[in-house]
Design a protein around this motif. Structure first.
Motif, short mmCIF file in Angstrom:
data_model
loop_
_atom_site.label_atom_id
_atom_site.label_comp_id
_atom_site.label_asym_id
_atom_site.label_seq_id
_atom_site.Cartn_x
_atom_site.Cartn_y
_atom_site.Cartn_z
N LEU A 15 9.89 -0.06 -5.64
CA LEU A 15 9.39 -0.80 -4.71
C LEU A 15 7.69 -1.10 -4.99
N ALA A 16 7.19 0.14 -5.21
CA ALA A 16 5.60 0.01 -5.52
C ALA A 16 5.54 -0.72 -6.70
N VAL A 17 6.33 -0.74 -7.91
CA VAL A 17 5.93 -1.57 -9.13
C VAL A 17 6.26 -3.00 -8.88
N GLY A 18 7.41 -3.52 -8.01
CA GLY A 18 7.80 -4.72 -7.80
C GLY A 18 6.72 -5.20 -6.92
N VAL A 19 6.12 -4.60 -5.98
CA VAL A 19 5.46 -5.10 -4.93
C VAL A 19 3.82 -5.47 -5.63
N VAL A 20 3.50 -4.57 -6.54
CA VAL A 20 2.26 -4.79 -7.27
C VAL A 20 2.28 -5.45 -8.55
N ARG A 21 3.21 -5.30 -9.34
CA ARG A 21 3.37 -5.95 -10.74
C ARG A 21 4.47 -6.95 -10.87
N GLY A 22 5.31 -7.20 -9.91
CA GLY A 22 6.15 -8.19 -10.00
C GLY A 22 7.77 -7.61 -9.98
N TRP A 23 8.57 -8.42 -9.38
CA TRP A 23 9.94 -7.88 -9.38
C TRP A 23 10.71 -7.95 -10.71
N ARG A 24 10.26 -8.94 -11.51
CA ARG A 24 11.04 -9.29 -12.71
C ARG A 24 11.20 -7.87 -13.51
N SER A 25 9.66 -7.38 -13.98
CA SER A 25 9.70 -6.13 -14.67
C SER A 25 10.38 -5.11 -14.09
N ALA A 26 9.96 -4.94 -12.58
CA ALA A 26 10.66 -3.78 -11.86
C ALA A 26 11.93 -3.66 -12.02
N LEU A 27 12.81 -4.91 -12.23
CA LEU A 27 14.11 -4.87 -12.13
C LEU A 27 14.57 -4.64 -13.40
N THR A 37 -4.51 -5.40 -17.48
CA THR A 37 -3.23 -5.40 -17.95
C THR A 37 -2.03 -6.36 -17.36
N LEU A 38 -2.46 -6.62 -16.08
CA LEU A 38 -1.52 -7.67 -15.15
C LEU A 38 -1.44 -8.77 -15.90
N PRO A 39 -0.09 -9.23 -16.18
CA PRO A 39 -0.04 -10.67 -16.88
C PRO A 39 -0.50 -11.64 -15.99
N ASN A 40 -1.09 -12.83 -16.28
CA ASN A 40 -1.50 -13.96 -15.60
C ASN A 40 -0.38 -14.41 -14.44
N SER A 41 0.88 -14.40 -14.97
CA SER A 41 1.84 -14.80 -13.95
C SER A 41 2.76 -13.80 -13.81
N ARG A 42 3.33 -13.49 -12.64
CA ARG A 42 4.12 -12.53 -12.40
C ARG A 42 5.59 -12.79 -12.99
N SER A 43 5.81 -13.90 -13.54
CA SER A 43 7.18 -14.30 -14.27
C SER A 43 7.36 -13.66 -15.67
N LYS A 44 6.03 -13.20 -16.07
CA LYS A 44 6.03 -12.45 -17.53
C LYS A 44 6.55 -11.38 -17.44
N TRP A 45 6.72 -10.76 -18.56
CA TRP A 45 7.13 -9.25 -18.77
C TRP A 45 5.96 -8.48 -18.73
N ASP A 46 5.91 -7.37 -17.98
CA ASP A 46 4.96 -6.53 -17.81
C ASP A 46 5.35 -5.04 -18.29
N PRO A 47 4.84 -4.60 -19.47
CA PRO A 47 5.31 -3.30 -20.13
C PRO A 47 5.02 -2.32 -19.19
N ILE A 48 3.81 -2.29 -18.40
CA ILE A 48 3.56 -1.08 -17.66
C ILE A 48 4.56 -0.88 -16.54
N ALA A 49 4.76 -2.12 -15.93
CA ALA A 49 5.87 -1.99 -14.86
C ALA A 49 7.11 -1.56 -15.34
N ILE A 50 7.49 -2.30 -16.41
CA ILE A 50 8.94 -1.88 -16.94
C ILE A 50 9.09 -0.53 -17.19
N ALA A 51 7.91 0.28 -17.84
CA ALA A 51 8.01 1.62 -18.20
C ALA A 51 8.07 2.58 -16.94
#
Lengths: 71, 261
Positions: free
Chosen positions: B30-42, B121-135
């Motif tokens: 939830l924290a990852v999704g809210v802060v870094r975007g749901w796409r990468s969290a999922l 490190t946060l990508p400009n758009s939340r639709s992009k893949w975010d390695p920190i969030a994924i990890a």
């Protein structure tokens, strides 16, 4: 290599939080296993040793930790 | 009758233990999704679930070829160590020796940590893949998921109740995910310590039982002995908490006397 070491540590951490308690419990298990295998312990005595040894180790550990932390 | 006691206690134990793990994983996702975007969290979550499914497939098929007595010994030992670790922590928390697990605080910490990392490190758009969030999501789900696998194998492998244990774990995970979807915040009201206390007792009892069977002991009343072991553990734990609390109160009084002297 670091990731592997971390993964192994994480896996061990699933089962062992306090090293002394884990060692004591493993000691009890080995003792019960050996005595049962050698036939020098009656079944009900082995059960009593297994249960009392494990619970005793847990209680001593919890009480010691409580007295250390709150002193 | 005894078989159904065993099946139901296996399902209940797997459900309760897995719900604790699922709540912990959900907090981080939830924290990852809210802060870094749901796409990468999922994506991190799905990748972790795929890895866990692979582990289950490998270990599940390997378990069938292990002799029952050896399985009882190994599973009993691991379950006992796992259960006693939870029981110890729950007892110390109940006695006030260590702080209670606080999902809301853990969520805030994760949000702060992820926000701190976002500046550079946060990508400009939340639709992009975010390695920190994924990890981060991957790590949390993998760690908690491995614990769920250990619980399911520990509770279900010996008597061929892997299906029942998996059912309990799956129900817990689905329930927690559904609650997370509805609430959109960590499940802070789950009585985590009480759950851990109960599950610690259940798993320690199962561990003692399996280990005993593994070394050839014949428990009185067969599988129903697990209920007796649970009762003995509950009473002993209550005694331990009472003594630990008393020690705490004595320590506080001594500290007050020492302070006023």
């Amino acid at each position: 290599m670091n990731a592997l070491t971390r993964a192994v540590r994480g896996l061990i951490g699933l089962f062992i939080d306090d090293g002394k308690l884990a060692l004591t419990v493993i000691g009890v298990l080995i003792l019960v296993g050996l005595l049962t295998h050698l036939g020098s312990l009656d079944g009900s005595l082995a059960m009593a040793l297994l249960v009392a040894g494990t619970i005793g180790a847990l209680l001593v550990n919890v009480i010691r930790t409580a007295s250390k932390v709150k002193r | 009758m005894i078989g159904s006691i065993h099946a139901w206690s296996t399902i209940a134990s797997a459900f309760l233990a897995s719900s604790v793990e699922a709540v912990e994983a959900l907090t981080v996702v939830l924290a990852v999704g809210v802060v870094r975007g749901w796409r990468s969290a999922l994506l991190g979550t799905v990748a972790a679930l795929a890895l866990l499914a692979g582990l289950v497939a490998v270990f599940g098929s390997a378990l069938g070829s292990v002799p029952v007595a050896l399985l009882q010994l190994v599973v009993g030992t691991l379950l006992l160590l796992f259960g006693i670790r939870w029981l110890r922590k729950a007892m110390l928390r109940s006695a006030g020796v260590i702080a209670l697990h606080d999902e809301a605080a853990i969520y805030q910490e994760a949000v702060l940590a992820l926000s701190g990392a976002s500046a550079s490190t946060l990508p400009n758009s939340r639709s992009k893949w975010d390695p920190i969030a994924i990890a981060t999501a991957f790590k949390a789900v993998t760690l908690e998921g491995v614990e769920v696998i250990v619980i399911v194998i520990g509770l279900g492998a010996v008597r061929g109740l892997l299906g029942a244990a998996s059912l309990g774990a799956l129900a817990a995970c689905l329930l927690v995910v559904a609650a997370g979807l509805v609430l959109h915040r960590p499940l802070a009201r789950v009585p985590e310590n009480s759950l851990k206390f109960v599950v610690g007792i259940l798993m320690t009892a199962f561990g003692l039982f399996w280990f005993g069977e593994g070394v050839g002991l014949q428990w009185p009343y067969a599988d129903a002995a697990i209920l007796g072991l649970m009762a003995i553990l509950a009473v002993a734990s209550w005694l331990g908490i009472t003594v630990a609390e008393h020690l705490g109160a004595t320590g506080k009084r001594a500290a007050i006397r020492g302070g006023s002297a």
